[in-house]
Each structure stands twice: as C-alpha cells, then as structure tokens.
Write a protein that holds these residues in place. Structure first.
Motif, mmCIF file in Angstrom:
data_model
loop_
_atom_site.group_PDB
_atom_site.id
_atom_site.type_symbol
_atom_site.label_atom_id
_atom_site.label_comp_id
_atom_site.label_asym_id
_atom_site.label_seq_id
_atom_site.Cartn_x
_atom_site.Cartn_y
_atom_site.Cartn_z
ATOM 1 N N VAL A 50 8.831 -13.150 -12.256
ATOM 2 C CA VAL A 50 8.070 -12.053 -12.834
ATOM 3 C C VAL A 50 8.688 -10.755 -12.340
ATOM 4 O O VAL A 50 8.925 -10.582 -11.143
ATOM 5 N N ASN A 51 8.977 -9.861 -13.262
ATOM 6 C CA ASN A 51 9.505 -8.555 -12.909
ATOM 7 C C ASN A 51 8.302 -7.658 -12.624
ATOM 8 O O ASN A 51 7.545 -7.307 -13.527
ATOM 9 N N LEU A 52 8.117 -7.300 -11.355
ATOM 10 C CA LEU A 52 6.932 -6.554 -10.954
ATOM 11 C C LEU A 52 6.836 -5.186 -11.628
ATOM 12 O O LEU A 52 5.728 -4.710 -11.895
ATOM 13 N N SER A 53 7.968 -4.569 -11.921
ATOM 14 C CA SER A 53 7.909 -3.254 -12.568
ATOM 15 C C SER A 53 7.350 -3.346 -13.975
ATOM 16 O O SER A 53 6.677 -2.432 -14.444
ATOM 17 N N LYS A 54 7.616 -4.457 -14.634
ATOM 18 C CA LYS A 54 7.115 -4.658 -15.994
ATOM 19 C C LYS A 54 5.716 -5.261 -15.997
ATOM 20 O O LYS A 54 4.899 -4.946 -16.863
ATOM 21 N N ALA A 55 5.425 -6.101 -15.028
ATOM 22 C CA ALA A 55 4.123 -6.762 -14.975
ATOM 23 C C ALA A 55 3.012 -5.806 -14.539
ATOM 24 O O ALA A 55 1.874 -5.950 -14.970
ATOM 25 N N SER A 56 3.358 -4.860 -13.678
ATOM 26 C CA SER A 56 2.359 -3.915 -13.143
ATOM 27 C C SER A 56 2.963 -2.511 -13.099
ATOM 28 O O SER A 56 3.236 -1.974 -12.023
ATOM 29 N N PRO A 57 3.189 -1.917 -14.261
ATOM 30 C CA PRO A 57 3.893 -0.627 -14.290
ATOM 31 C C PRO A 57 3.197 0.493 -13.520
ATOM 32 O O PRO A 57 3.868 1.340 -12.930
ATOM 33 N N GLN A 58 1.873 0.495 -13.485
ATOM 34 C CA GLN A 58 1.181 1.561 -12.759
ATOM 35 C C GLN A 58 1.395 1.426 -11.252
ATOM 36 O O GLN A 58 1.607 2.427 -10.554
ATOM 37 N N LEU A 59 1.354 0.216 -10.747
ATOM 38 C CA LEU A 59 1.629 0.021 -9.321
ATOM 39 C C LEU A 59 3.072 0.412 -8.995
ATOM 40 O O LEU A 59 3.333 1.057 -7.976
ATOM 41 N N TYR A 60 3.997 0.034 -9.852
ATOM 42 C CA TYR A 60 5.404 0.381 -9.666
ATOM 43 C C TYR A 60 5.564 1.900 -9.650
ATOM 44 O O TYR A 60 6.250 2.457 -8.785
ATOM 45 N N LYS A 61 4.920 2.569 -10.594
ATOM 46 C CA LYS A 61 4.984 4.030 -10.669
ATOM 47 C C LYS A 61 4.417 4.656 -9.402
ATOM 48 O O LYS A 61 4.942 5.655 -8.899
ATOM 49 N N THR A 62 3.375 4.081 -8.852
ATOM 50 C CA THR A 62 2.767 4.600 -7.630
ATOM 51 C C THR A 62 3.728 4.478 -6.449
ATOM 52 O O THR A 62 3.837 5.401 -5.638
ATOM 53 N N VAL A 63 4.456 3.363 -6.363
ATOM 54 C CA VAL A 63 5.461 3.215 -5.298
ATOM 55 C C VAL A 63 6.560 4.257 -5.485
ATOM 56 O O VAL A 63 7.026 4.872 -4.513
ATOM 57 N N ALA A 64 6.966 4.494 -6.738
ATOM 58 C CA ALA A 64 7.988 5.507 -7.018
ATOM 59 C C ALA A 64 7.509 6.904 -6.608
ATOM 60 O O ALA A 64 8.282 7.695 -6.048
#
Length: 150
Positions: free
Chosen positions: A5-19
């Motif tokens: 599972v690509n975490l950036s695609k599966a949970s884009p809001q969480l990924y954006k928050t880390v960014a």
C-alpha cells in the motif's frame, strides 16, 4: 517483491500533514542557523541508519545540489573519524543519531549534555524536529517500498 500500500495515496491528508511538518522543521533549522546543506546531511544520516534507500538517494542529491562537498557526503557514515565537521555539527549529528536510535538508549544523557554544551535550545530543538520528521519519512518510504531504481 510484494506490492505494498502506498501510504501517500492511501492517506493523502496524513501524508500532506507530514509534508507540512517537514516544512516547519526545515524552517526551524534555517531559523536556528543550520545551512540547507547540513540539514540535508542530518536527514541523510538518519536515512542511512534506517537503511531507507529512497531517502538516502534523495538527501544525498539534495545536499550536493545546495553545495555540500563530495567529501562531506562521502565521510558522513564515519563522521566521528573525520575532520570535516565543526563541533556544533558533530553535536547535531550525535543527537540526530540518538533520536533515530531512540530504542537503543532513549537519547542518552551524555549525548544530550554534549549537545547542550555547544548548541543553544533552538539548535537542539531544530535537530530533534528534523530527526522526528525524517524518521517518519523513512518509515513511510520503507513500509510502502518506494522504488529506488537507477
């Protein structure tokens, strides 16, 4: 290799928050006086420890692109045995490693005391935030098996 599972695609809001957290940590490092190149070396060192090929390649390239020398990049895994780093940089590298290896000593007092002897609170905090963020990125890239191809 099993597709992950690509975490950036599966949970884009969480990924954006880390960014966003990464941007804040980089800004804190800049405000504390660390060069962009050294901030990348700090991230690179944690990524080397975590064996995150994606982040190792990225931060080595990024450090070189902002003027870090090939020599400093080359000796980074053996920074303790080199004369390429200032006392402040050495304290920051030791602190980065301790936070990255938190399960192996809980950031030992001797490492923190050595850092606080040469770094001010803003410098310490910025290194610790860079460590927290890059360790999160390493875990995202490794668990998602971000591809690293020539």
């Amino acid at each position: 290799m099993t597709e992950r599972v690509n975490l950036s695609k599966a949970s884009p809001q969480l990924y954006k928050t880390v960014a966003e957290m990464d941007q804040l940590a980089v800004q804190a490092a800049h405000d504390a006086g660390w060069s962009d190149g050294f901030a990348h070396l700090l991230k690179l060192r944690a990524s080397q420890i975590n064996q995150c090929a994606f982040c190792v390649r990225m931060h080595a390239r990024d450090a070189a692109a902002v003027g870090e020398s090939a020599d400093r990049l080359s000796v980074l895994p053996a920074w303790r045995e080199s004369g390429y780093f200032s006392d402040k940089e050495r304290a920051a590298l030791a602190l980065m490693e301790a936070v990255t290896l938190v399960s192996q000593g809980q950031v030992p007092d001797d490492v923190y005391d050595a850092a606080s002897a040469v770094l001010d609170p803003a410098e310490i905090a910025s290194v610790e935030w860079l460590a927290i963020v890059i360790n999160a990125w390493n875990r995202i890239a490794i668990s998602s098996r971000y591809p690293v191809r020539p």
